[in-house]
Design a protein around this motif. Structure first.
Motif, PDB file in Angstrom:
ATOM      1  N   SER A  99      10.924 -97.486 -52.425  1.00 27.74           N
ATOM      2  CA  SER A  99      12.000 -97.722 -51.462  1.00 27.74           C
ATOM      3  C   SER A  99      11.537 -97.410 -50.043  1.00 27.74           C
ATOM      4  N   THR A 102       9.047-100.021 -48.889  1.00 26.06           N
ATOM      5  CA  THR A 102       9.723-101.277 -48.567  1.00 26.06           C
ATOM      6  C   THR A 102      10.419-101.168 -47.222  1.00 26.06           C
ATOM      7  N   PHE A 103      11.073-100.033 -46.980  1.00 28.12           N
ATOM      8  CA  PHE A 103      11.691 -99.810 -45.673  1.00 28.12           C
ATOM      9  C   PHE A 103      10.628 -99.824 -44.576  1.00 28.12           C
ATOM     10  N   GLY A 124      15.301-104.693 -45.725  1.00 32.17           N
ATOM     11  CA  GLY A 124      16.064-103.441 -45.687  1.00 32.17           C
ATOM     12  C   GLY A 124      17.032-103.343 -46.855  1.00 32.17           C
ATOM     13  N   ALA A 127      15.149-102.438 -49.921  1.00 40.08           N
ATOM     14  CA  ALA A 127      14.819-101.007 -49.892  1.00 40.08           C
ATOM     15  C   ALA A 127      16.007-100.171 -50.358  1.00 40.08           C
ATOM     16  N   VAL A 128      17.209-100.547 -49.941  1.00 42.91           N
ATOM     17  CA  VAL A 128      18.412 -99.818 -50.366  1.00 42.91           C
ATOM     18  C   VAL A 128      18.636-100.000 -51.869  1.00 42.91           C
TER      19      VAL A 128
END
Length: 165
Positions: A99, A102-103, A124, A127-128
């Motif tokens: 995560s 990815t962010f 984003g 990522a969440v």
């Protein structure tokens, strides 16, 4: 958990792992070549994009290996033991790392005109979603802890009952 379910999940894990290896070995190098030949704005994000992609895939592969280990414990009937926590903790850490990576990818792609803002927003969101998986596994870890405690308590009560009888 039935034997068919374990086999089906193992087949899915093997396919996912093989696909992730294909992406690492074939697709990421091709992406690097494409980015090297692209506009200067796009070429500037080449290294962060490739590095973050590879690290994210490695984190997810670690999670897949741990899920395989948990499936082995399920098949043996030993999943309700303290040794399962190590594997679950690695899965939580792998998804948390994926995560964050990815962010980080979204942050690396945000400045400049190389990538559309909608794509950054989608990254984003991914990522969440990956963070949500880590939180779900964390909740499942708490349930595993309760199950291990109940199993230990039941064993103790059986031992006491056997002594009485």
């Amino acid at each position: 958990m039935g034997n068919l379910t374990v086999i089906a999940l193992r087949v899915v894990l093997v396919m996912m792992f093989a696909g992730s290896l294909f992406v690492q070995i074939v697709m990421v190098p091709l992406l690097g070549v494409d980015l090297r030949e692209a506009d200067p704005d796009v070429a500037a994000i080449r290294t962060p994009l490739v590095v973050l992609t590879v690290l994210t895939i490695l984190a997810l592969q670690a999670a897949m290996v741990c899920v395989w280990g948990l499936l082995t414990m399920v098949r043996r009937g030993t999943v309700f033991s303290s040794s399962a926590f190590r594997l679950v903790d690695i899965v939580i850490g792998a998804f948390t790392a994926a995560s964050l990576l990815t962010f980080g990818l979204g942050v690396a792609l945000a400045p400049g005109e190389a990538v559309a803002p909608g794509v950054v927003l989608l990254i984003g969101g991914v990522a969440v979603m990956i963070a949500a998986v880590a939180l779900i596994v964390l909740v499942l870890r708490a349930l595993l802890a309760q199950a291990v405690d109940r199993d230990a308590e039941a064993r103790k009560l059986r031992t006491e009952l056997d002594e009485v009888i």
